[in-house]
Design an enzyme around this catalytic site. Structure first.
Site, PDB file in Angstrom:
ATOM      1  N   CYS A 160       3.455  69.346 -62.898  1.00 36.58           N
ATOM      2  CA  CYS A 160       3.354  70.606 -63.603  1.00 36.58           C
ATOM      3  C   CYS A 160       2.510  70.610 -64.735  1.00 36.58           C
ATOM      4  CB  CYS A 160       4.888  71.053 -63.853  1.00 36.58           C
ATOM      5  SG  CYS A 160       4.955  72.692 -64.512  1.00 36.58           S
ATOM      6  N   HIS A 173      -1.713  71.152 -53.029  1.00 34.72           N
ATOM      7  CA  HIS A 173      -1.961  72.714 -53.049  1.00 34.72           C
ATOM      8  C   HIS A 173      -2.800  72.854 -51.832  1.00 34.72           C
ATOM      9  CE1 HIS A 173      -0.736  73.857 -57.329  1.00 34.72           C
ATOM     10  NE2 HIS A 173      -0.725  72.602 -57.340  1.00 34.72           N
ATOM     11  N   GLU A 207       4.569  78.870 -55.704  1.00 36.77           N
ATOM     12  CA  GLU A 207       5.017  77.401 -56.044  1.00 36.77           C
ATOM     13  C   GLU A 207       6.199  77.094 -55.010  1.00 36.77           C
ATOM     14  OE1 GLU A 207       5.290  75.665 -59.900  1.00 36.77           O
ATOM     15  OE2 GLU A 207       4.548  77.667 -60.885  1.00 36.77           O
ATOM     16  N   CYS A 218       0.380  78.928 -62.777  1.00 31.79           N
ATOM     17  CA  CYS A 218       0.500  77.592 -62.319  1.00 31.79           C
ATOM     18  C   CYS A 218      -0.655  76.855 -62.929  1.00 31.79           C
ATOM     19  CB  CYS A 218       0.717  77.676 -60.833  1.00 31.79           C
ATOM     20  SG  CYS A 218       0.901  76.067 -60.061  1.00 31.79           S
ATOM     21  N   GLY A 271      -1.991  74.732 -60.096  1.00 31.06           N
ATOM     22  CA  GLY A 271      -2.790  75.490 -59.060  1.00 31.06           C
ATOM     23  C   GLY A 271      -4.007  75.907 -59.648  1.00 31.06           C
TER      24      GLY A 271
END
Length: 268
Positions: free
Chosen positions: A74, A151, A199, A208, A211
């Site tokens: 993250c 992703h 997410e 994000c 992301g």
């Protein structure tokens, strides 16, 4: 002792409960993480972060999504952790080592190189990860990228026209993604990227970090933008730099909200 301290922080509105288990030990389970993340009956957050001792880095970071599932990486949380530590730091995660440079008003992370092979995403079977031969309503042919977590990136004309609340869960749980997937819809305009992210295990968030990294990498690789690129999200903007074969560099802010105490047993 079951009572301990926690920190509430956010990166561009993507919010975290951070527990330094070196100071406040806690036995974490998926159910307890889910209970603590609940915004009505718990402390409330997108992700629960545990800091643990590391033999190879400044600290080890574990990440639990709002649904209690543990995930690998993250970016927004990592910036918050470096800010909380108040120093340059190496962060060990399940998604790889992340080097963080501390500055008072921003944090720069050097994240592992992106991976593109279908096995590394991972995908359920061999296919072209640069343009997956799949579609979900108007969202078609995404690029799949692993930046410590998986992703799928869709470039569209208007991100606001996408019903992400409807399509996000469908794509996240599609059998093509055995570890589920984060869903990114992006528009390139005036050399910048505008992004929304669904997410896995959380839903749509205000920002994000991984992301933004995955989408910037996809846009650079497809020649849509030059590095470094600004990625705009609802919660704010990040600057992402990447050259093929190299690390991903992310720069952005991290905000301390408050400190608190809780009895871990109150959450199961």
């Amino acid at each position: 002792m079951t009572r301990g301290k926690f920190h509430k922080m956010h990166g561009l509105g993507n919010d975290f409960v951070i527990i330094d288990t070196r100071i406040s030990p806690v036995e974490m389970t998926n159910a307890r993480a889910r209970a603590m993340a609940d915004r009505k009956t718990g402390i409330g957050c997108d992700q629960l972060i545990l800091l643990e001792p590391s033999d190879v880095a400044t600290v080890r970071m574990r990440i639990f999504n709002q649904d209690g599932s543990e995930v690998e990486s993250c970016g927004n949380a990592t910036r918050c952790v470096v800010s909380l530590l108040g120093q340059d730091a190496m962060i060990e995660t399940a998604g790889g080592m992340i080097d963080g440079a501390y500055h008072e008003n921003s944090i720069t992370l050097h994240m592992p190189p992106p991976r593109f092979d279908w096995q590394d995403i991972p995908l359920a079977f061999a296919m072209d990860s640069a343009a997956m031969p799949m579609a979900w309503d108007e969202l078609a042919s995404p690029m799949a990228v692993n930046v410590g977590n998986p992703h799928a990136i869709f470039f569209v004309d208007d991100i606001d026209a996408v019903d992400l609340a409807h399509l996000g869960p469908q794509i996240e749980h599609d059998a093509a993604f055995p570890e589920r997937v984060n869903v990114n819809v992006a528009t390139v305009r005036d050399g910048a990227v505008f992004l929304r992210v669904w997410e896995r295990g959380v839903g749509e968030t205000r920002a994000c970090g991984t992301g933004a990294c995955a989408t910037a990498v996809a846009a650079i690789r497809q020649g849509k933008v030059a590095s470094p690129v600004t990625v705009h999200q609802a919660g704010g903007s990040l600057t992402i730099g990447w050259e093929p074969g190299g690390l991903i560099e992310m720069t952005g802010g991290a905000t301390y909200v408050f400190a608190g105490e809780a009895d871990w047993d109150d959450f199961g």
